[in-house]
Scaffold this motif. Structure first.
Motif, PDB file in Angstrom:
ATOM      1  N   ASP A  85      -2.630   0.031 -59.710  1.00  0.00           N
ATOM      2  CA  ASP A  85      -3.333   1.312 -59.644  1.00  0.00           C
ATOM      3  C   ASP A  85      -3.281   2.079 -60.959  1.00  0.00           C
ATOM      4  O   ASP A  85      -4.213   2.802 -61.302  1.00  0.00           O
ATOM      5  N   SER A  86      -2.194   1.932 -61.699  1.00  0.00           N
ATOM      6  CA  SER A  86      -2.030   2.723 -62.922  1.00  0.00           C
ATOM      7  C   SER A  86      -2.440   1.983 -64.196  1.00  0.00           C
ATOM      8  O   SER A  86      -2.449   2.563 -65.265  1.00  0.00           O
ATOM      9  N   SER A  87      -2.792   0.712 -64.070  1.00  0.00           N
ATOM     10  CA  SER A  87      -3.053  -0.097 -65.262  1.00  0.00           C
ATOM     11  C   SER A  87      -4.364   0.239 -65.948  1.00  0.00           C
ATOM     12  O   SER A  87      -4.487   0.048 -67.157  1.00  0.00           O
ATOM     13  N   GLY A  88      -5.337   0.688 -65.202  1.00  0.00           N
ATOM     14  CA  GLY A  88      -6.656   0.909 -65.774  1.00  0.00           C
ATOM     15  C   GLY A  88      -7.479  -0.368 -65.832  1.00  0.00           C
ATOM     16  O   GLY A  88      -8.681  -0.335 -66.084  1.00  0.00           O
ATOM     17  N   ASP A  89      -6.850  -1.508 -65.635  1.00  0.00           N
ATOM     18  CA  ASP A  89      -7.542  -2.802 -65.660  1.00  0.00           C
ATOM     19  C   ASP A  89      -6.820  -3.767 -64.718  1.00  0.00           C
ATOM     20  O   ASP A  89      -6.148  -4.694 -65.151  1.00  0.00           O
ATOM     21  N   ALA A  90      -6.973  -3.530 -63.427  1.00  0.00           N
ATOM     22  CA  ALA A  90      -6.283  -4.337 -62.426  1.00  0.00           C
ATOM     23  C   ALA A  90      -6.653  -5.809 -62.540  1.00  0.00           C
ATOM     24  O   ALA A  90      -5.807  -6.687 -62.355  1.00  0.00           O
ATOM     25  N   GLU A  91      -7.892  -6.103 -62.874  1.00  0.00           N
ATOM     26  CA  GLU A  91      -8.318  -7.502 -62.997  1.00  0.00           C
ATOM     27  C   GLU A  91      -7.515  -8.223 -64.066  1.00  0.00           C
ATOM     28  O   GLU A  91      -7.020  -9.330 -63.848  1.00  0.00           O
ATOM     29  N   SER A  92      -7.354  -7.599 -65.213  1.00  0.00           N
ATOM     30  CA  SER A  92      -6.595  -8.208 -66.305  1.00  0.00           C
ATOM     31  C   SER A  92      -5.132  -8.412 -65.910  1.00  0.00           C
ATOM     32  O   SER A  92      -4.552  -9.462 -66.185  1.00  0.00           O
ATOM     33  N   VAL A  93      -4.551  -7.415 -65.258  1.00  0.00           N
ATOM     34  CA  VAL A  93      -3.153  -7.530 -64.815  1.00  0.00           C
ATOM     35  C   VAL A  93      -3.017  -8.698 -63.835  1.00  0.00           C
ATOM     36  O   VAL A  93      -2.102  -9.510 -63.962  1.00  0.00           O
ATOM     37  N   LEU A  94      -3.924  -8.784 -62.869  1.00  0.00           N
ATOM     38  CA  LEU A  94      -3.861  -9.864 -61.884  1.00  0.00           C
ATOM     39  C   LEU A  94      -4.052 -11.231 -62.534  1.00  0.00           C
ATOM     40  O   LEU A  94      -3.375 -12.196 -62.164  1.00  0.00           O
ATOM     41  N   LEU A  95      -4.944 -11.325 -63.498  1.00  0.00           N
ATOM     42  CA  LEU A  95      -5.152 -12.605 -64.178  1.00  0.00           C
ATOM     43  C   LEU A  95      -3.910 -13.021 -64.963  1.00  0.00           C
ATOM     44  O   LEU A  95      -3.509 -14.186 -64.929  1.00  0.00           O
ATOM     45  N   HIS A  96      -3.280 -12.078 -65.649  1.00  0.00           N
ATOM     46  CA  HIS A  96      -2.039 -12.398 -66.370  1.00  0.00           C
ATOM     47  C   HIS A  96      -0.952 -12.820 -65.393  1.00  0.00           C
ATOM     48  O   HIS A  96      -0.217 -13.782 -65.642  1.00  0.00           O
ATOM     49  N   ALA A  98      -1.414 -14.134 -62.375  1.00  0.00           N
ATOM     50  CA  ALA A  98      -1.774 -15.426 -61.781  1.00  0.00           C
ATOM     51  C   ALA A  98      -1.408 -16.583 -62.711  1.00  0.00           C
ATOM     52  O   ALA A  98      -1.001 -17.650 -62.246  1.00  0.00           O
ATOM     53  N   ARG A  99      -1.520 -16.367 -64.010  1.00  0.00           N
ATOM     54  CA  ARG A  99      -1.164 -17.421 -64.969  1.00  0.00           C
ATOM     55  C   ARG A  99       0.347 -17.635 -65.052  1.00  0.00           C
ATOM     56  O   ARG A  99       0.796 -18.660 -65.555  1.00  0.00           O
ATOM     57  N   SER A 100       1.121 -16.689 -64.571  1.00  0.00           N
ATOM     58  CA  SER A 100       2.583 -16.780 -64.699  1.00  0.00           C
ATOM     59  C   SER A 100       3.276 -17.345 -63.463  1.00  0.00           C
ATOM     60  O   SER A 100       4.468 -17.621 -63.514  1.00  0.00           O
ATOM     61  N   VAL A 101       2.548 -17.518 -62.359  1.00  0.00           N
ATOM     62  CA  VAL A 101       3.197 -17.935 -61.118  1.00  0.00           C
ATOM     63  C   VAL A 101       3.490 -19.428 -61.108  1.00  0.00           C
ATOM     64  O   VAL A 101       2.823 -20.221 -61.767  1.00  0.00           O
ATOM     65  N   SER A 102       4.495 -19.785 -60.330  1.00  0.00           N
ATOM     66  CA  SER A 102       4.851 -21.197 -60.152  1.00  0.00           C
ATOM     67  C   SER A 102       3.845 -21.856 -59.201  1.00  0.00           C
ATOM     68  O   SER A 102       3.048 -21.182 -58.547  1.00  0.00           O
ATOM     69  N   GLU A 103       3.918 -23.180 -59.093  1.00  0.00           N
ATOM     70  CA  GLU A 103       3.051 -23.916 -58.156  1.00  0.00           C
ATOM     71  C   GLU A 103       3.264 -23.432 -56.724  1.00  0.00           C
ATOM     72  O   GLU A 103       2.311 -23.239 -55.974  1.00  0.00           O
ATOM     73  N   ARG A 104       4.526 -23.254 -56.352  1.00  0.00           N
ATOM     74  CA  ARG A 104       4.834 -22.795 -54.992  1.00  0.00           C
ATOM     75  C   ARG A 104       4.252 -21.410 -54.743  1.00  0.00           C
ATOM     76  O   ARG A 104       3.643 -21.151 -53.707  1.00  0.00           O
ATOM     77  N   GLU A 105       4.431 -20.497 -55.705  1.00  0.00           N
ATOM     78  CA  GLU A 105       3.890 -19.140 -55.571  1.00  0.00           C
ATOM     79  C   GLU A 105       2.367 -19.170 -55.511  1.00  0.00           C
ATOM     80  O   GLU A 105       1.750 -18.429 -54.735  1.00  0.00           O
ATOM     81  N   SER A 106       1.772 -20.044 -56.307  1.00  0.00           N
ATOM     82  CA  SER A 106       0.313 -20.194 -56.296  1.00  0.00           C
ATOM     83  C   SER A 106      -0.177 -20.640 -54.923  1.00  0.00           C
ATOM     84  O   SER A 106      -1.167 -20.118 -54.399  1.00  0.00           O
TER      85      SER A 106
END
Length: 125
Positions: A85-96, A98-106
């Motif tokens: 909510d506070s990022s101003g760019d939720a899409e970018s935060v979510l994409l970053h 998503a790239r950091s999660v493990s296979e199990r988390e994915s």
């Protein structure tokens, strides 16, 4: 966790691990293994956590008994919501993220996204 100091987080860890409400003295005993703390220090931390809405307290006899206001998982999700909510760019935060999660988390995320709202537990409706 955002919004919590080091000692506040340690106190929350004790409360999240507890199976029942704890008094200040109980929390102090769990924390005393790590470092020497004064009773009043733990009492002040619990009071601050109560003011911040992290814990609930009920009077029992002459002492408050403390419980977490929400689970560790709910707190984590709430903090993620605050960041988005506070990022101003939720899409970018979510994409970053998503790239950091493990296979199990994915896989967990994929399953959660594929669930219908009527099936919060993933089971058949």
């Amino acid at each position: 966790m955002l919004g919590l100091g080091e000692l506040e987080l340690k106190v929350m860890d004790v409360l999240w691990a507890a199976r029942e409400p704890l008094r200040v003295r109980d929390v102090l005993e769990h924390l005393s293994d790590e470092r020497k703390l004064a009773y009043t220090t733990v009492m002040t931390v619990l009071d601050h956590l109560h003011t911040k809405g992290w814990v609930r307290r009920t009077m029992s006899g002459r002492a408050y008994h403390y419980t977490p206001a929400r689970s560790r998982e709910e707190a984590g999700a709430g903090l993620l919501r605050e960041v988005l909510d506070s990022s101003g760019d939720a899409e970018s935060v979510l994409l970053h993220f998503a790239r950091s999660v493990s296979e199990r988390e994915s896989e967990l995320l994929r399953r959660a996204l594929n669930q219908s709202p009527e099936q919060p537990d993933g089971g058949p409706s």
